[in-house]
Design a protein around this motif. Structure first.
Motif, PDB file in Angstrom:
ATOM      1  N   GLY A  60      41.969   3.043  76.244  1.00 13.70           N
ATOM      2  CA  GLY A  60      43.559   2.591  76.369  1.00 13.70           C
ATOM      3  C   GLY A  60      43.445   0.999  76.503  1.00 13.70           C
ATOM      4  N   PRO A  61      44.624   0.509  77.351  1.00 10.50           N
ATOM      5  CA  PRO A  61      44.532  -0.871  77.485  1.00 10.50           C
ATOM      6  C   PRO A  61      43.591  -1.350  78.229  1.00 10.50           C
ATOM      7  CG  PRO A  61      46.211   0.180  78.977  1.00 10.50           C
ATOM      8  CD  PRO A  61      45.385   1.087  78.061  1.00 10.50           C
ATOM      9  N   LEU A  62      43.181  -2.783  78.096  1.00  8.50           N
ATOM     10  CA  LEU A  62      42.070  -3.522  78.753  1.00  8.50           C
ATOM     11  C   LEU A  62      43.057  -4.788  79.556  1.00  8.50           C
ATOM     12  CD1 LEU A  62      39.244  -3.934  76.098  1.00  8.50           C
ATOM     13  CD2 LEU A  62      39.594  -2.206  78.163  1.00  8.50           C
ATOM     14  N   GLU A  63      42.672  -4.823  80.549  1.00  4.56           N
ATOM     15  CA  GLU A  63      43.288  -5.961  81.487  1.00  4.56           C
ATOM     16  C   GLU A  63      42.568  -6.762  82.007  1.00  4.56           C
ATOM     17  OE1 GLU A  63      45.389  -3.575  84.477  1.00  4.56           O
ATOM     18  OE2 GLU A  63      46.938  -3.050  83.016  1.00  4.56           O
ATOM     19  N   LEU A  64      42.837  -8.141  81.992  1.00  3.07           N
ATOM     20  CA  LEU A  64      41.918  -9.183  82.504  1.00  3.07           C
ATOM     21  C   LEU A  64      42.550 -10.126  83.224  1.00  3.07           C
ATOM     22  CD1 LEU A  64      40.415  -8.302  79.779  1.00  3.07           C
ATOM     23  CD2 LEU A  64      39.962 -10.846  79.136  1.00  3.07           C
ATOM     24  N   GLU A  65      41.859 -10.516  84.457  1.00  6.59           N
ATOM     25  CA  GLU A  65      42.440 -11.594  85.392  1.00  6.59           C
ATOM     26  C   GLU A  65      41.303 -12.284  85.766  1.00  6.59           C
ATOM     27  OE1 GLU A  65      43.871 -10.036  89.178  1.00  6.59           O
ATOM     28  OE2 GLU A  65      42.426  -8.449  89.361  1.00  6.59           O
ATOM     29  N   VAL A  66      41.610 -13.628  86.195  1.00  2.00           N
ATOM     30  CA  VAL A  66      40.620 -14.653  86.616  1.00  2.00           C
ATOM     31  C   VAL A  66      40.914 -14.560  88.256  1.00  2.00           C
ATOM     32  CG1 VAL A  66      39.808 -16.775  86.718  1.00  2.00           C
ATOM     33  CG2 VAL A  66      40.197 -15.778  84.659  1.00  2.00           C
ATOM     34  N   ARG A  67      39.868 -14.355  89.056  1.00  2.00           N
ATOM     35  CA  ARG A  67      40.242 -14.250  90.451  1.00  2.00           C
ATOM     36  C   ARG A  67      38.922 -14.583  91.212  1.00  2.00           C
ATOM     37  NH1 ARG A  67      43.065 -12.738  94.887  1.00  2.00           N
ATOM     38  NH2 ARG A  67      41.828 -11.460  96.320  1.00  2.00           N
ATOM     39  N   GLU A  68      38.847 -15.605  92.158  1.00  2.00           N
ATOM     40  CA  GLU A  68      37.523 -15.810  92.980  1.00  2.00           C
ATOM     41  C   GLU A  68      36.380 -16.169  92.082  1.00  2.00           C
ATOM     42  OE1 GLU A  68      38.275 -16.268  96.016  1.00  2.00           O
ATOM     43  OE2 GLU A  68      39.498 -15.050  96.715  1.00  2.00           O
ATOM     44  N   ARG A  69      36.676 -17.217  91.391  1.00  2.00           N
ATOM     45  CA  ARG A  69      35.759 -17.650  90.218  1.00  2.00           C
ATOM     46  C   ARG A  69      34.932 -16.338  89.585  1.00  2.00           C
ATOM     47  NH1 ARG A  69      34.408 -22.843  90.383  1.00  2.00           N
ATOM     48  NH2 ARG A  69      32.097 -22.315  89.688  1.00  2.00           N
ATOM     49  N   LEU A 110      35.798 -13.360  86.342  1.00  3.23           N
ATOM     50  CA  LEU A 110      36.678 -12.756  85.254  1.00  3.23           C
ATOM     51  C   LEU A 110      36.647 -11.353  85.445  1.00  3.23           C
ATOM     52  CD1 LEU A 110      38.757 -12.722  82.807  1.00  3.23           C
ATOM     53  CD2 LEU A 110      36.731 -12.763  81.310  1.00  3.23           C
ATOM     54  N   PHE A 111      37.630 -10.526  85.824  1.00  4.81           N
ATOM     55  CA  PHE A 111      37.595  -9.018  86.079  1.00  4.81           C
ATOM     56  C   PHE A 111      38.287  -8.449  84.818  1.00  4.81           C
ATOM     57  CE2 PHE A 111      37.147 -10.686  90.211  1.00  4.81           C
ATOM     58  CZ  PHE A 111      36.421  -9.736  90.935  1.00  4.81           C
ATOM     59  N   ILE A 112      37.359  -7.484  84.098  1.00  5.54           N
ATOM     60  CA  ILE A 112      37.904  -6.726  83.242  1.00  5.54           C
ATOM     61  C   ILE A 112      38.228  -5.213  83.545  1.00  5.54           C
ATOM     62  CG2 ILE A 112      37.362  -6.138  80.506  1.00  5.54           C
ATOM     63  CD1 ILE A 112      35.725  -8.699  80.481  1.00  5.54           C
ATOM     64  N   ASN A 113      39.309  -4.694  83.353  1.00  2.00           N
ATOM     65  CA  ASN A 113      39.315  -3.453  83.821  1.00  2.00           C
ATOM     66  C   ASN A 113      39.974  -2.627  82.636  1.00  2.00           C
ATOM     67  OD1 ASN A 113      39.771  -0.967  85.642  1.00  2.00           O
ATOM     68  ND2 ASN A 113      41.786  -2.011  86.077  1.00  2.00           N
ATOM     69  N   ALA A 114      39.628  -1.526  82.870  1.00  2.00           N
ATOM     70  CA  ALA A 114      40.274  -0.263  81.873  1.00  2.00           C
ATOM     71  C   ALA A 114      40.833   0.932  82.669  1.00  2.00           C
ATOM     72  CB  ALA A 114      39.199   0.443  80.976  1.00  2.00           C
ATOM     73  N   PRO A 115      42.149   0.654  82.869  1.00  2.00           N
ATOM     74  CA  PRO A 115      43.043   1.465  83.866  1.00  2.00           C
ATOM     75  C   PRO A 115      43.055   2.836  83.404  1.00  2.00           C
ATOM     76  CG  PRO A 115      44.263  -0.333  83.102  1.00  2.00           C
ATOM     77  CD  PRO A 115      42.991  -0.439  82.510  1.00  2.00           C
ATOM     78  N   ASP A 116      42.963   2.973  82.209  1.00  2.00           N
ATOM     79  CA  ASP A 116      42.498   4.631  81.698  1.00  2.00           C
ATOM     80  C   ASP A 116      41.153   5.270  81.771  1.00  2.00           C
ATOM     81  OD1 ASP A 116      45.422   4.911  81.421  1.00  2.00           O
ATOM     82  OD2 ASP A 116      45.347   4.049  79.370  1.00  2.00           O
TER      83      ASP A 116
END
Length: 858
Positions: free
Chosen positions: A338-347, A349-355
Motif C-alpha cells: 500500500g502507501p509509503l509515507e515519508l517524514e523528516v524528523r530528528e535528522r 528520514l523515516f519511511i513507513n509502510a502503514p499497511d
C-alpha cells in the motif's frame, strides 16, 4: 522538532498492551486506558528516549503504533490500539506529545509521552477534511471545509481563545520550523499564517499573502522558515521565507503535489502522471528529473540531505535521486502492500509502510536501516501478506480534453454564477478550467466547477464559455446560456441542513426562501470541500438528494434561490460538515487454506475492506452453513469433516450494513492415503515404494515389532537377513487420523563357495588340510568346530569384523597364493552342522559377485 504525518490507516479507541505489562493511568474517564510494551525501558528511560532520534509510526494491519529509534533502527515501544486494524489515522508529534486523529470516527486523542498518559479526547467530524497540527505547546485542529482554525490545549484538548475563521474550503494546516501555522485560502487566492495564542489570548492571523487568482488550486508546504505554495492552475510556485518572496514559473503536464513539510532550502514538485520531479532551488532555478520505473502511483518526493526520495506505492520502494538527478540505489520496503509515507524528523528520514510490518530509517549520510515494526515476536505465526498487485497498465494517451458538460449561468445583482460539469480528460488529467467572457479569461482549479463573476452591469446581457486544459492543450469551448444581471433577486434560504444516508447520498434541506415578490422556480445546491466547490444539482422543492460524492470526505453545502427571471440569490450560510458513507467494500485478497495440524479446520486471511465512510464494525465469515463474527482480518473455522470442501464468503459490516462478500474455496485436512507400488527385493534390503497424500508422519513395523520412522515417499528397510520372509506394516498419520497397509516380502538368499587352490601356492597340500570354521569371528583354537573343503557351498547370513584371538582385533587376513590374493578383516556367518558358525571372508566367494556389503552386520 515537530512533524506532521500524512494520513495513515487506523482508528484509536482504547489502548491495550502488546506483549507487555506496563500500564499508564488516564487523566479523563472518557480516555481509555493505554498499555505499552516497553522493550528494555523503565519509565524514566522512556521519557528520556523521546529526545533521541525517534518517531512514532503507524501499522494499520495490526492497529499498532511503534516508536522507532532512528539511531538503532529498532522498535523500543509498541502500542496496540484495540479495534483500529485497517483504519486511517493522522499523527502529529513532538518529543513530548502525540496527537492522533481517527479519520473514520473523527476522534482526536492526546498522548503525553513523558508520563505515558493518554490525557484527553475530543470529537471532530469524521472523514477527510480535518487536520491536526502540533508545534511545541501549540496544538491546532484545522477544519478545511468550514474554514475554521481552532487552537487546543495539547494536554486537555480544550479550546484556547476564539478560533480563526476563514472562507470555506481551505488547504494545508502545517507548522513551519518557526512555529507558524500555514493555511491556503483558494477562494481568495491567499495563504495565511496563524500564530498560536499565549495565555488568555486567541490565535491570530499574522500574515496574509496573495499568491493566486481566486478559485485556483493551491497546495501548501511548510518550510523551515516560511511556506511554499504551488498554484496548480497557473503552474507557478511561490515561496515565502521570512520577508523574502520568490515566484517561479513551472511546466506542469499533470497534477502536481508537494510534501506537507520540507526540511532544507530545496523544494521538490512531483508530477506522478509523468514521473517528473521539478527541483526549485532557493534562487528560483529549476531542474527537472525523471523518476525510474513506470506507473503513476508516485507520492510527493521529499528532499533530504542533498537527495530526493520518491515513494512509489506500486513498486513498494522509494526511488532515490542525487543532486544531479541521477538514480542512486533505491530502497525496497518489504511487504509494503500500500502507501509509503515519508517524514523528516530528528535528522533522520523515516519511511513507513502503514499497511505492512516494515519501515526504513535513513540518516544524513544516506545509510538506510530496515525496521521490523513487529520485532518482538508478538505476532506469532501470522501468514505473510500478499505481494502488492502489479501496477495498472498505462492509461491510453490521446489529446486535449473534451468540452465541459452542462455549462450554465444564473444572474445575480451585478454578478453571474457560471457552473459546469467535468470534462472528459482523454487520458491526460485536466489541469484547470478557463472561463471566458467579459473581463478576460479566468483560470480556476481543475476541482472547481463553478465561478461567480462580479462587477457586471445590471440590465446588460452576458454570455460565458468554459473550456478545460490538460498537458496536451486546451479543449473546445462550451458556451452557456445568455444571462442578464439584475437587482431583482430573491433572498437566499436562511439555513441549510445536510444528512448523510446509508446509500452514499446526502440529503440537503432548506426552508423556503423569500422571493421578494417574484416566484422562486428552483434552488441551486453547491457542495464545498477542501480546496474546491461544485454545483451538485438543483431542486424545485426544499430538498435534494446529492449523489456521487466521495465516501469519507467532508462536505458542507450552500443553497441559492433562483426566481422566474433566472436571477439567483447569494449563497446561503453553510450547512454543517458531513461525510458521505455507504456499505463497506469487498474484503481484499481473501485466502483460504488447509490447517495441517488441526482436524476439520480451515484458516482464512484477508485484507481490510474499504470503509466507505464509516468504521468497519466487524467481518462475517460464512463457511458451509457455519457463520462466525470476526473483529480482525483472519479466522480459523473448525467442525468440518475430514477432506471436506468448504465454500467461504467473507463480508464487512459498518453502520450502513453489509458490503459485498469475497469468496474462496478451501479443503480441510483429509485422512492420509497410502498406495503401495511395486516392491523390489535385495539380499539384505526390502524396498517399499509408496505414494501417500496428506501424510504428516509415517512409520514402519517388521514382524510385529516396534515402529520406526519411515519416509512417507517409501524407501528401503535395510540390515535384513538374506533369504528371510518379513511381514511389514506401514502407518501414515496426520491430524485427521491414521491409516496403514500391510505386506509380506522375502529377501533374496545369498550363497557362497569355499575357494582354496594351492596348486601354485608356496605350500602345496595346504588346502587339503581344510579351511577352519569357528564358533566366533576369530581364529581361536578352542573355538574351532571343523573344516570345509574348496567347492563346498553354504548359505550366508551376515558379516562381522574379526575379533581378537590368535589374530589381533580387526586383523586383516590374507589368502594370497590360494584365493586370488584376497585380503579382508571380515567374517561371514554360515550354517555348519545345523548351527550358525563363522568362516573368514577370504575363503568364501559370494555368488553375488563377492560383494560383502550385500550382507547385513551380525
Amino acid at each position: 522538532m515537530e512533524t506532521h504525518n500524512p494520513i495513515n490507516e487506523a482508528r484509536p479507541h482504547r489502548w491495550r498492551p502488546r506483549g507487555g505489562a506496563v500500564t499508564a493511568a488516564t487523566a479523563l474517564a472518557v480516555t481509555a486506558a493505554m498499555g505499552l510494551t516497553l522493550l528494555g525501558l523503565g519509565l524514566t528511560d522512556h521519557a528520556a528516549a523521546n529526545f533521541d532520534a525517534s518517531s512514532w509510526l503507524w501499522s494499520s494491519v495490526k492497529g499498532e503504533l511503534a516508536r522507532v529509534n532512528g539511531v538503532t533502527g529498532r522498535v523500543d515501544t509498541r502500542q496496540d490500539l484495540a479495534g483500529a486494524a485497517g483504519h486511517r489515522v493522522q499523527i502529529a508529534q513532538t518529543d513530548r506529545l502525540i496527537l492522533l486523529r481517527d479519520i473514520s470516527t473523527g476522534r482526536v486523542s492526546a498522548l503525553d509521552l513523558a508520563t505515558l498518559r493518554a490525557t484527553a479526547t475530543t470529537p471532530t467530524t469524521s472523514g477527510i477534511g480535518v487536520t491536526v497540527a502540533l508545534h511545541e505547546d501549540g496544538a491546532f485542529v484545522v477544519d478545511s471545509v468550514q474554514g475554521i482554525v481552532r487552537q487546543l490545549d495539547p494536554s486537555t484538548l480544550t479550546p484556547v481563545g476564539e478560533p480563526v475563521r476563514l472562507p470555506p474550503g481551505v488547504t494545508g494546516g502545517v507548522f513551519d520550523g518557526a512555529g507558524r501555522l500555514w493555511v491556503g485560502v483558494p477562494s481568495e487566492g491567499t495563504v495565511v499564517s496563524v500564530t498560536p495564542a499565549g495565555a488568555d489570548a486567541s490565535p491570530a492571523v499574522t500574515r496574509t499573502e496573495a499568491v493566486a487568482s481566486p478559485q485556483q488550486d493551491l497546495a501548501v508546504a511548510a518550510l523551515d522558515d516560511g511556506v511554499a505554495v504551488l498554484n496548480r492552475t497557473s503552474a507557478r510556485l511561490t515561496s515565502l521565507r521570512g520577508g523574502e518572496r520568490r515566484e517561479t514559473p513551472l511546466t506542469l503536464d499533470g497534477p502536481a503535489a508537494l510534501p506537507p513539510r520540507i526540511v532544507g532550502d530545496t523544494i521538490a514538485v512531483t508530477i506522478a502522471d509523468t514521473r517528473t520531479v521539478h527541483v526549485v532551488t532557493p534562487d528560483a532555478q529549476v531542474r527537472s528529473f525523471t523518476v525510474p520505473g513506470a506507473g503513476d502511483r508516485l507520492r510527493p518526493a521529499v528532499p533530504w540531505a542533498g537527495r530526493f526520495y520518491c515513494p512509489d506505492d506500486a513498486a513498494g520502494r522509494v526511488h532515490v535521486l542525487d543532486a544531479a538527478g541521477s538514480a542512486a540505489p533505491s530502497l525496497s520496503v518489504t511487504g509494503a502492500n500500500g502507501p509509503l509515507e515519508l517524514e523528516v524528523r530528528e535528522r533522520r528520514l523515516f519511511i513507513n509502510a502503514p499497511d505492512g510490518s516494515t519501515a526504513q530509517v535513513v540518516n544524513d549520510q544516506h545509510q538506510a536501516t530496515e525496521v521490523d515494526k513487529y520485532a518482538d515476536g508478538v505476532l506469532g505465526a501470522d501468514p505473510p501478506p500478499d505481494p502488492p498487485r502489479p501496477p495498472p497498465p498505462p492509461k491510453p494517451r490521446r489529446g486535449p480534453p473534451d468540452a465541459p458538460a452542462a455549462v450554465a449561468a444564473t444572474a445575480g445583482d451585478e454578478q453571474a454564477r457560471v457552473s459546469w460539469r467535468a470534462a472528459k480528460p482523454n487520458g491526460w488529467p485536466v489541469l484547470k478550467y478557463v472561463v471566458t467572457g467579459v473581463g478576460g479569461p479566468r483560470e480556476v482549479s481543475a476541482r472547481q466547477r463553478e465561478l461567480t463573476v462580479e462587477g457586471l452591469t445590471n440590465g446588460e446581457s452576458y454570455r460565458f464559455a468554459v473550456h478545460a486544459v490538460n498537458a496536451k492543450g486546451p479543449g473546445p469551448k462550451r458556451f452557456g446560456n445568455p444571462v442578464m444581471p439584475t437587482r431583482d433577486v430573491p433572498d437566499p434560504p436562511e439555513s441549510v441542513t445536510a444528512s448523510p444516508r446509508p446509500d452514499g447520498t446526502v440529503t440537503v434541506g432548506w426552508p423556503r426562501a423569500n422571493g421578494q415578490g417574484r416566484r422562486i422556480v428552483r434552488y441551486s445546491v453547491t457542495a464545498v470541500t477542501e480546496g474546491a466547490s461544485e454545483q451538485v444539482g438543483a431542486s424545485r422543492t426544499m430538498s435534494l438528494r446529492v449523489k456521487g460524492l466521495e465516501y469519507g470526505r467532508q462536505y458542507s453545502f450552500t443553497v441559492a434561490a433562483v426566481n422566474d427571471r433566472g436571477a439567483s440569490s447569494k449563497a446561503s450560510p453553510q450547512s454543517g460538515s458531513v461525510s458521505p458513507f455507504s456499505v463497506p467494500g469487498q474484503p481484499k485478497q481473501l485466502r483460504a487454506r488447509t490447517v495441517s495440524d488441526k482436524k476439520g479446520t480451515i484458516a482464512l486471511t484477508w485484507g481490510a475492506a474499504e470503509e466507505n465512510g464509516k468504521p468497519i464494525t466487524g467481518y462475517e465469515v460464512a463457511a458451509n452453513g457455519r457463520r462466525v463474527e470476526v473483529a480482525g482480518l483472519s479466522a480459523q473455522v473448525d467442525g468440518f469433516g475430514d477432506g471436506e470442501r468448504v465454500s467461504v464468503r467473507v463480508l464487512a459490516r459498518n453502520e450502513a450494513g453489509a458490503g459485498r462478500a469475497a469468496s474462496a474455496l478451501a479443503q480441510t485436512l483429509p485422512q492420509p492415503t497410502i498406495v503401495p507400488l511395486k516392491v523390489s527385493n535385495a539380499y539384505s534390503v526390502i524396498t517399499i515404494p509408496l505414494r501417500t497424500t496428506n501424510a504428516a508422519t509415517c512409520q514402519v513395523s517388521l514382524n510385529g515389532g516396534a515402529r520406526k520412522e519411515f519416509d512417507c515417499r517409501g524407501g528401503p528397510v535395510r540390515e535384513l537377513t538374506p533369504g528371510e520372509t518379513y511381514r511389514y506394516q506401514v502407518f501414515a498419520r496426520n491430524a485427521a487420523g491414521e491409516v496403514s497397509i500391510k505386506g509380506e516380502r522375502r529377501t533374496l538368499a545369498l550363497f557362497g563357495k569355499v575357494a582354496c587352490d594351492d596348486s601354485a601356492g608356496p605350500n602345496r597340500g595346504y588346502c587339503d588340510r581344510g579351511i577352519g570354521v569357528y564358533s566366533g569371528a576369530r581364529q581361536h583354537g578352542s573355538e574351532g568346530v571343523g573344516t570345509v573343503r574348496s567347492g563346498d557351498r553354504f548359505r550366508a547370513f551376515c558379516k562381522r569384523r574379526g575379533s581378537d584371538g590368535d589374530q589381533s582385533d580387526g586383523a586383516t587376513l590374507s589368502a594370497t597364493g590360494y584365493n586370488n590374493d584376497k585380503r579382508s578383516d571380515m567374517w561371514v556367518q554360515i550354517t555348519f552342522g545345523d548351527a550358525r558358525r563363522y568362516i573368514p571372508f577370504i575363503w568364501l566367494n559370494l555368488e553375488n559377485g563377492d560383494k560383502i556389503n550385500d550382507l547385513p552386520s551380525c
